[in-house]
Scaffold this motif. Structure first.
Motif, PDB file in Angstrom:
ATOM      1  N   ASP A 120       0.816  -1.215   0.000  1.00 42.75           N
ATOM      2  CA  ASP A 120       0.000   0.000   0.000  1.00 42.75           C
ATOM      3  C   ASP A 120       0.850   1.266   0.000  1.00 42.75           C
ATOM      4  OD1 ASP A 120      -2.271  -1.527  -0.046  1.00 42.75           O
ATOM      5  OD2 ASP A 120      -2.643  -1.393   2.120  1.00 42.75           O
ATOM      6  N   ASP A 121       1.969   1.239   0.719  1.00 40.02           N
ATOM      7  CA  ASP A 121       2.835   2.422   0.758  1.00 40.02           C
ATOM      8  C   ASP A 121       3.434   2.704  -0.616  1.00 40.02           C
ATOM      9  OD1 ASP A 121       2.347   2.807   3.442  1.00 40.02           O
ATOM     10  OD2 ASP A 121       4.135   1.712   4.094  1.00 40.02           O
ATOM     11  N   ALA A 122       3.835   1.642  -1.302  1.00 39.40           N
ATOM     12  CA  ALA A 122       4.385   1.821  -2.649  1.00 39.40           C
ATOM     13  C   ALA A 122       3.314   2.358  -3.599  1.00 39.40           C
ATOM     14  CB  ALA A 122       4.943   0.500  -3.174  1.00 39.40           C
ATOM     15  N   LEU A 123       2.100   1.813  -3.493  1.00 32.58           N
ATOM     16  CA  LEU A 123       1.011   2.275  -4.355  1.00 32.58           C
ATOM     17  C   LEU A 123       0.743   3.763  -4.141  1.00 32.58           C
ATOM     18  CD1 LEU A 123      -1.487  -0.711  -4.065  1.00 32.58           C
ATOM     19  CD2 LEU A 123      -0.018  -0.156  -6.002  1.00 32.58           C
ATOM     20  N   ALA A 124       0.847   4.210  -2.898  1.00 34.66           N
ATOM     21  CA  ALA A 124       0.624   5.631  -2.608  1.00 34.66           C
ATOM     22  C   ALA A 124       1.705   6.490  -3.241  1.00 34.66           C
ATOM     23  CB  ALA A 124       0.588   5.845  -1.095  1.00 34.66           C
ATOM     24  N   VAL A 125       2.945   6.025  -3.228  1.00 35.95           N
ATOM     25  CA  VAL A 125       4.036   6.772  -3.864  1.00 35.95           C
ATOM     26  C   VAL A 125       3.808   6.867  -5.365  1.00 35.95           C
ATOM     27  CG1 VAL A 125       6.511   6.761  -4.380  1.00 35.95           C
ATOM     28  CG2 VAL A 125       5.711   6.182  -2.074  1.00 35.95           C
ATOM     29  N   PHE A 126       3.471   5.760  -5.986  1.00 34.75           N
ATOM     30  CA  PHE A 126       3.246   5.774  -7.438  1.00 34.75           C
ATOM     31  C   PHE A 126       2.031   6.619  -7.807  1.00 34.75           C
ATOM     32  CE2 PHE A 126       5.634   1.629  -7.313  1.00 34.75           C
ATOM     33  CZ  PHE A 126       6.710   2.065  -8.072  1.00 34.75           C
ATOM     34  N   ALA A 127       1.032   6.629  -6.945  1.00 31.50           N
ATOM     35  CA  ALA A 127      -0.195   7.366  -7.256  1.00 31.50           C
ATOM     36  C   ALA A 127       0.066   8.850  -7.464  1.00 31.50           C
ATOM     37  CB  ALA A 127      -1.226   7.161  -6.146  1.00 31.50           C
ATOM     38  N   ALA A 128       1.135   9.363  -6.860  1.00 32.19           N
ATOM     39  CA  ALA A 128       1.483  10.777  -7.039  1.00 32.19           C
ATOM     40  C   ALA A 128       2.024  11.060  -8.433  1.00 32.19           C
ATOM     41  CB  ALA A 128       2.498  11.195  -5.978  1.00 32.19           C
ATOM     42  N   LYS A 129       2.401  10.021  -9.149  1.00 32.19           N
ATOM     43  CA  LYS A 129       2.904  10.156 -10.523  1.00 32.19           C
ATOM     44  C   LYS A 129       1.805   9.661 -11.463  1.00 32.19           C
ATOM     45  CE  LYS A 129       7.060  11.387  -9.141  1.00 32.19           C
ATOM     46  NZ  LYS A 129       7.660  12.699  -9.460  1.00 32.19           N
ATOM     47  N   LYS A 130       0.869  10.531 -11.784  1.00 27.60           N
ATOM     48  CA  LYS A 130      -0.352  10.115 -12.480  1.00 27.60           C
ATOM     49  C   LYS A 130      -0.082   9.484 -13.843  1.00 27.60           C
ATOM     50  CE  LYS A 130      -3.021  11.652  -9.223  1.00 27.60           C
ATOM     51  NZ  LYS A 130      -3.739  10.713  -8.321  1.00 27.60           N
ATOM     52  N   ASN A 131       0.962   9.925 -14.518  1.00 27.96           N
ATOM     53  CA  ASN A 131       1.221   9.415 -15.866  1.00 27.96           C
ATOM     54  C   ASN A 131       2.022   8.120 -15.892  1.00 27.96           C
ATOM     55  OD1 ASN A 131      -0.165  11.490 -17.116  1.00 27.96           O
ATOM     56  ND2 ASN A 131       1.640  12.816 -17.222  1.00 27.96           N
ATOM     57  N   LEU A 132       2.609   7.766 -14.751  1.00 23.25           N
ATOM     58  CA  LEU A 132       3.392   6.530 -14.693  1.00 23.25           C
ATOM     59  C   LEU A 132       2.449   5.334 -14.750  1.00 23.25           C
ATOM     60  CD1 LEU A 132       6.401   5.724 -12.440  1.00 23.25           C
ATOM     61  CD2 LEU A 132       4.454   4.164 -12.444  1.00 23.25           C
ATOM     62  N   ARG A 133       2.751   4.392 -15.615  1.00 20.11           N
ATOM     63  CA  ARG A 133       1.947   3.177 -15.725  1.00 20.11           C
ATOM     64  C   ARG A 133       2.530   2.120 -14.795  1.00 20.11           C
ATOM     65  NH1 ARG A 133       3.479   5.930 -20.508  1.00 20.11           N
ATOM     66  NH2 ARG A 133       1.853   5.968 -22.101  1.00 20.11           N
ATOM     67  N   LEU A 134       1.713   1.606 -13.908  1.00 15.89           N
ATOM     68  CA  LEU A 134       2.136   0.568 -12.970  1.00 15.89           C
ATOM     69  C   LEU A 134       1.393  -0.712 -13.295  1.00 15.89           C
ATOM     70  CD1 LEU A 134       3.654  -0.412 -10.447  1.00 15.89           C
ATOM     71  CD2 LEU A 134       1.731   0.436  -9.079  1.00 15.89           C
ATOM     72  N   LEU A 135       2.151  -1.776 -13.573  1.00 15.71           N
ATOM     73  CA  LEU A 135       1.582  -3.082 -13.900  1.00 15.71           C
ATOM     74  C   LEU A 135       1.995  -4.095 -12.836  1.00 15.71           C
ATOM     75  CD1 LEU A 135       2.406  -3.299 -17.719  1.00 15.71           C
ATOM     76  CD2 LEU A 135       0.378  -2.359 -16.649  1.00 15.71           C
ATOM     77  N   LEU A 136       1.036  -4.887 -12.381  1.00 13.14           N
ATOM     78  CA  LEU A 136       1.315  -5.943 -11.412  1.00 13.14           C
ATOM     79  C   LEU A 136       0.927  -7.286 -12.010  1.00 13.14           C
ATOM     80  CD1 LEU A 136       0.010  -4.251  -8.124  1.00 13.14           C
ATOM     81  CD2 LEU A 136       2.336  -4.242  -9.072  1.00 13.14           C
ATOM     82  N   THR A 137       1.838  -8.253 -11.912  1.00 16.26           N
ATOM     83  CA  THR A 137       1.644  -9.552 -12.558  1.00 16.26           C
ATOM     84  C   THR A 137       1.201 -10.646 -11.600  1.00 16.26           C
ATOM     85  OG1 THR A 137       3.954 -10.178 -12.216  1.00 16.26           O
ATOM     86  CG2 THR A 137       3.420  -8.975 -14.258  1.00 16.26           C
ATOM     87  N   GLY A 138       1.316 -10.420 -10.297  1.00 12.09           N
ATOM     88  CA  GLY A 138       0.964 -11.448  -9.318  1.00 12.09           C
ATOM     89  C   GLY A 138       2.138 -12.331  -8.958  1.00 12.09           C
ATOM     90  N   VAL A 139       2.839 -12.831  -9.960  1.00  9.29           N
ATOM     91  CA  VAL A 139       4.015 -13.687  -9.760  1.00  9.29           C
ATOM     92  C   VAL A 139       5.011 -13.378 -10.873  1.00  9.29           C
ATOM     93  CG1 VAL A 139       2.781 -15.575  -8.606  1.00  9.29           C
ATOM     94  CG2 VAL A 139       2.951 -15.541 -11.094  1.00  9.29           C
ATOM     95  N   THR A 140       6.204 -13.929 -10.738  1.00  9.16           N
ATOM     96  CA  THR A 140       7.178 -13.834 -11.820  1.00  9.16           C
ATOM     97  C   THR A 140       6.983 -15.002 -12.789  1.00  9.16           C
ATOM     98  OG1 THR A 140       8.796 -15.022 -10.473  1.00  9.16           O
ATOM     99  CG2 THR A 140       8.904 -12.605 -10.455  1.00  9.16           C
ATOM    100  N   ALA A 141       7.592 -14.894 -13.956  1.00 14.69           N
ATOM    101  CA  ALA A 141       7.492 -15.949 -14.967  1.00 14.69           C
ATOM    102  C   ALA A 141       8.636 -16.941 -14.800  1.00 14.69           C
ATOM    103  CB  ALA A 141       7.526 -15.342 -16.363  1.00 14.69           C
ATOM    104  N   ASP A 142       8.358 -18.191 -15.069  1.00 11.52           N
ATOM    105  CA  ASP A 142       9.385 -19.234 -15.030  1.00 11.52           C
ATOM    106  C   ASP A 142      10.214 -19.151 -16.308  1.00 11.52           C
ATOM    107  OD1 ASP A 142      10.930 -21.498 -15.011  1.00 11.52           O
ATOM    108  OD2 ASP A 142       9.287 -22.888 -14.601  1.00 11.52           O
ATOM    109  N   PRO A 143      11.501 -18.816 -16.209  1.00  4.60           N
ATOM    110  CA  PRO A 143      12.307 -18.652 -17.423  1.00  4.60           C
ATOM    111  C   PRO A 143      12.554 -19.945 -18.183  1.00  4.60           C
ATOM    112  CG  PRO A 143      13.704 -18.522 -15.486  1.00  4.60           C
ATOM    113  CD  PRO A 143      12.289 -18.560 -14.992  1.00  4.60           C
ATOM    114  N   THR A 144      12.273 -21.088 -17.551  1.00  5.17           N
ATOM    115  CA  THR A 144      12.521 -22.364 -18.226  1.00  5.17           C
ATOM    116  C   THR A 144      11.281 -22.904 -18.940  1.00  5.17           C
ATOM    117  OG1 THR A 144      11.946 -23.701 -16.268  1.00  5.17           O
ATOM    118  CG2 THR A 144      14.221 -22.921 -16.448  1.00  5.17           C
ATOM    119  N   THR A 145      10.143 -22.227 -18.790  1.00  2.00           N
ATOM    120  CA  THR A 145       8.914 -22.718 -19.419  1.00  2.00           C
ATOM    121  C   THR A 145       9.008 -22.618 -20.933  1.00  2.00           C
ATOM    122  OG1 THR A 145       7.609 -22.002 -17.522  1.00  2.00           O
ATOM    123  CG2 THR A 145       6.416 -22.433 -19.568  1.00  2.00           C
ATOM    124  N   PRO A 146       8.767 -23.719 -21.655  1.00  2.00           N
ATOM    125  CA  PRO A 146       8.846 -23.650 -23.120  1.00  2.00           C
ATOM    126  C   PRO A 146       7.691 -22.843 -23.694  1.00  2.00           C
ATOM    127  CG  PRO A 146       8.044 -25.800 -22.429  1.00  2.00           C
ATOM    128  CD  PRO A 146       8.435 -25.071 -21.170  1.00  2.00           C
TER     129      PRO A 146
END
Length: 526
Positions: free
Chosen positions: A339-365
């Protein structure tokens, strides 16, 4: 037919029942007769709507566990009959086949069944047969029949019927027919790809790729180019499946760069940051925390990082958010943010913030596709990785422990730099990157030159390439590239090897006091 046609009879058979009851109620209120099957009929009856079950309508019961229910002349004749063809009209009257004006069908959830890891037999059972037949028949006869394959189409059809006294327009029917054929094509493509993967067919005679529109883009790489962003349904974490928390609409170039950034940072197990500009890294680092990794990545090329894309592989907190927003950044992509990070980013209205939930497995074919004139190239994603045990020391001096760790990291970053690629790394952070040059020696020189500029900007007398290691995505064809790296201060080298002049390059490394390892693995990225 070039005029609106009234809807008097509708066939409804859907797996996805989103919005079904309100839409069916709308039809019923306008006097439309409802025909339906199985679960769709039950859902409508439970909602208090009058429904004729298809088995009663055709006089033939559902059979073979529901595999046969709509495959009947009274159904397909009602859909395919050409209303202004006297022969068709006569045949329909003789065989008691009333016209069906609206077909509402979405298909068995084959893609979703595969995505959740179901077994082979269950996946096969979720291959729809009757549904595509109904859809294709209705789409073919779109002059007289309206076809809906997606709940998103309910509202346009209702709007048309409201505006046209219960009728649909030719333009709408054509548009829905085009969408119907596309849906069937995508569905069959998913099935064929699944079969091909299960039997290990590397280069099938025919291959089909399909996607669903996620976003209509304002333009492509340049303002005069039209573009759209499609997701193909594979649930790999990344830009296509991320949740955009804030900021302006993503552009074509934003999406391309954000994908490059997140794919790179997911290669790294420690807390890491990748800063991307024009699909190339301008700084990558790993550290004990995201904020320390960001500062180290930014130091590599702070000028290029302005207006760049930042990817991280850990949850963002306030401290890391404040560091990232210290300069203008187009996009930030991360698994999560507190929540603290979201509040910091919210002050930068034009910055696009994307959340993926998890990272990707680099070995997945996964297959990657690139278009060429008249066709496209298909290959496996470069998922290869190396351990220290995989490397061959070819010089008199072997890398020490610190050099070895940096060499492996540098080669991992090198995989994500456009060829010809040269990457200098020191203490887990890139300190110079040369990308996309026709000459490998030029890439080495550019990386060194940028490191000198970064040092000068930071008030440092000595560039960070002094005491660094260097990675090359392909072999050094001559010793000149390696010697340029030595002059920049590199003490160890990692490269694939395999040049006819390997002996010459090894001698030059020995004479310069460098440690060098061969990977036997190339990482071209064009």
């Amino acid at each position: 037919m070039s005029h609106p046609l009234p809807v008097r009879r509708a066939l409804i058979s859907v797996s996805d029942k989103t919005g079904l009851v309100p839409f069916a109620r709308f039809l019923a209120e306008r006097g439309v007769e409802l025909l339906s099957t199985g679960g769709s009929a039950r859902a409508l009856m439970e909602a208090g709507l009058a429904v004729t079950e298809v088995a009663d309508y055709t006089g033939s019961p559902e059979m073979l566990d529901g595999r046969v229910k709509t495959l009947h002349p009274r159904i397909h004749g009602g859909i395919l009959g050409i209303r202004d063809n006297p022969d068709h009209q006569q045949a329909m009257e003789e065989h008691a086949i009333p016209p069906i004006d609206l077909v509402v069908v979405n298909l068995y959830p084959f893609e979703a069944t595969v995505a959740r890891g179901a077994g082979f037999d269950e996946c096969v059972e979720n291959i729809d047969i009757g549904g595509p037949s109904l859809i294709r028949g209705a789409a073919k006869n779109h002059a007289f029949v309206t076809v809906i394959t997606d709940p998103e189409d309910y509202e346009p059809v209702m709007a048309a019927m409201r505006a046209n006294d219960g009728a649909t327009t030719p333009d709408l029917r054509r548009s829905l027919a085009a969408a119907a054929f596309a849906r069937c094509g995508a569905y069959d493509g998913a099935i064929s790809r699944w079969f091909q993967e299960r039997i290990g067919e590397e280069n099938p005679r025919h291959i089909v790729f399909a996607g669903r529109l996620r976003q209509s883009l304002r333009y492509g790489e340049n303002p005069h180019q039209k573009a759209g962003f499609y997701a193909h349904g594979i649930t790999r974490p990344g830009v296509a499946n991320a949740r955009q928390v804030q900021g302006k609409e993503l552009s074509y170039n934003n999406i391309n760069d954000t994908d490059a950034a997140f794919e790179l940072v997911c290669e790294i197990t420690e807390p890491a940051v990748a800063i991307i500009k024009h699909a190339n890294p301008c700084g990558v680092a790993r550290a004990g925390s995201i904020v320390d990794a960001y500062k180290a990545a930014l130091a590599c090329d702070p000028v290029s990082a302005f207006g760049g894309i930042v990817a991280v592989n850990r949850r963002l907190d306030r401290v890391s958010a404040e560091a990232i927003t210290g300069i203008f950044t187009e996009v930030v992509i991360a698994p999560d943010a507190d929540d603290d990070a979201l509040a910091v980013f919210a002050a930068k209205k034009n910055l696009r913030l994307l959340l993926t939930g998890v990272t990707a497995d680099p070995t997945t074919p996964e297959l990657t596709v690139r278009s060429v004139a008249g066709g496209f190239l298909v290959q496996d994603r470069d998922a290869a990785d190396l351990l220290a045990a995989d490397l061959k020391v070819v010089t008199r001096r072997a890398p020490n422990e610190r050099e070895m760790a940096d060499l492996l990291f540098a080669f991992k970053v090198c995989k994500h730099v456009k060829s010809n690629a040269i990457v200098y790394v020191r203490d887990g952070a890139t300190v110079g990157i040369g990308a996309g040059q026709m000459s490998r020696v030029d890439s080495a020189r550019i990386a060194s030159w940028k490191a000198e500029e970064a040092a000068a900007a930071a008030g440092q007398a000595v560039p960070a390439t002094q005491g660094s290691v260097v990675a090359s995505d392909a072999f050094f064809p001559f010793a000149d590239g390696l010697l340029a790296a030595a002059r920049a201060g590199a003490t160890a080298v990692i490269q694939p090897g395999g040049s006819v002049r390997d002996d010459e390059v090894i001698r030059a490394a020995d004479e310069a006091g460098l440690a060098m390892v061969f990977t036997g693995l190339r990482h071209f990225r064009h």
